[in-house]
Design a protein around this motif. Structure first.
Motif: not given
Length: 354
Positions: A10, A13, A17
């Motif tokens: 996570f 990620l 992003v």
């Protein structure tokens, strides 16, 4: 084990992003940066309006934005248009031969024959220097004309960036405190440290923008005024150039008025040259030596030499935005290390005593 893997995935990620979103916003970084700076500067006005209007954040933000446009945006646009007009006239004078940089430099060399000896002692080729300076004058005038044409061609892009900046400024004024609290909750540095860093960000941004712009306006206005009094061509053009250069502490505006005074001496206009030297050293220089430490150094709590180096380094890396970004990074650097010294080293010293 699985939970640790999920958290790492996570976080990867999240980083990906965030970087991707930053890349998407890259064309608008200047608009975003100045929206944040304007919101920080006019936040006290927003707070006072909220206190008078009650619970009407939209109205307060709209009135604050209108005040910002009336005080800053519209005058700067009119000044920019006048600057571009005089810049084109300067270029046309050089192109037509009315103003010959080589002749100007030769007059200075004739008036100050000792200058060649000094430059030779310093290992500088005077012939190449004259050629390079003449080329620089032609290229500078050509650059002004080219940028004027570019601005004319990119008018739509300029007004789009301006509209985006004002649009974002409105929401930052309206929701600034909520966004700040959200970022404090999201960042993993500890609420007290994050609050201290945000306070430092606001202090430095407000001090550098307000302080440097006030100094730039004062020095540019004084420089343009004395050029106008002495009937030197293009007072508005050189006043704006001196205002931009005054963003560089200590030496900024002198890069214009001092060479012009030497040229006046070279052409035999000793009275105007002496007035310009005295006015530049005493009046224009006083504005820098008195106002900048009061408006910038005191509020940022940075030593003068740190302000100087961070400003020059910021401008070299980030362009015109660097006169704010440079001191801001320097102040955050010093604040972060201060937090580290207090919060971490002090704990280690206490443990060592125990």
């Amino acid at each position: 084990m699985r939970e640790r893997l999920e958290r790492r995935a996570f976080f990867l990620l999240l980083i990906a992003v965030t970087i991707g979103f930053g890349i998407i916003l890259e064309p608008f970084w200047s608009a975003i940066f100045w929206a944040c700076a304007v919101a920080v500067i006019f936040a006290p006005v927003q707070s006072r309006l909220l206190a008078k209007l009650g619970d009407k954040p939209n109205t307060a933000a709209a009135i604050t934005l209108l005040l910002c446009m009336a005080i800053v945006v519209i005058p700067v646009m009119f000044l920019g248009a006048a600057f571009v007009r005089e810049g084109m006239q300067f270029y046309q004078r050089i192109s037509s031969g009315e103003l010959d940089p080589q002749q100007v430099l030769e007059q200075v060399r004739t008036a100050f024959p000792w200058l060649d000896g000094v430059l030779v002692e310093l290992g500088i080729d005077t012939q190449n220097l004259r050629t390079q300076l003449a080329d620089w004058a032609v290229n500078a005038s050509r650059f002004l004309a080219k940028e004027t044409l570019t601005i004319g061609q990119n008018t739509a892009s300029f007004f789009l960036s301006l509209a985006l900046m004002l649009y974002l400024t409105y929401f930052l004024l309206r929701d600034g405190s909520k966004l700040r609290d959200l970022m404090i909750r999201a960042l993993p540095f500890g609420d007290e440290r994050e609050h201290a860093l945000f306070v430092k960000f606001v202090e430095v941004t407000r001090a550098t923008v307000k302080g440097n712009l006030v100094v730039a306006f004062v020095q540019g206005a004084l420089g343009g005024f004395i050029f106008w009094i002495l009937d030197i061509p293009g007072p508005l053009l050189w006043g704006v150039v001196m205002a931009f250069l005054s963003l560089i502490p200590a030496v900024g505006a002198a890069l214009i008025w001092f060479p012009v005074s030497l040229y006046l001496y070279a052409t035999g206009d000793w009275m105007s040259a002496s007035i310009l030297i005295a006015f530049g050293a005493i009046v224009i220089g006083l504005a820098d030596n008195v106002l900048r430490p009061i408006l910038v150094g005191r509020d940022t709590k940075l030593p003068d030499y740190v302000v100087l180096f961070s400003t020059i380094g910021g401008i070299s890396l980030f362009g015109i935005n660097g006169f704010v970004v440079g001191p801001l990074i320097a102040a955050l650097f010093m604040a972060t290390w201060q937090i580290f010294i207090v919060d971490f080293n002090s704990h280690e010293e206490e443990e060592a005593r125990d």
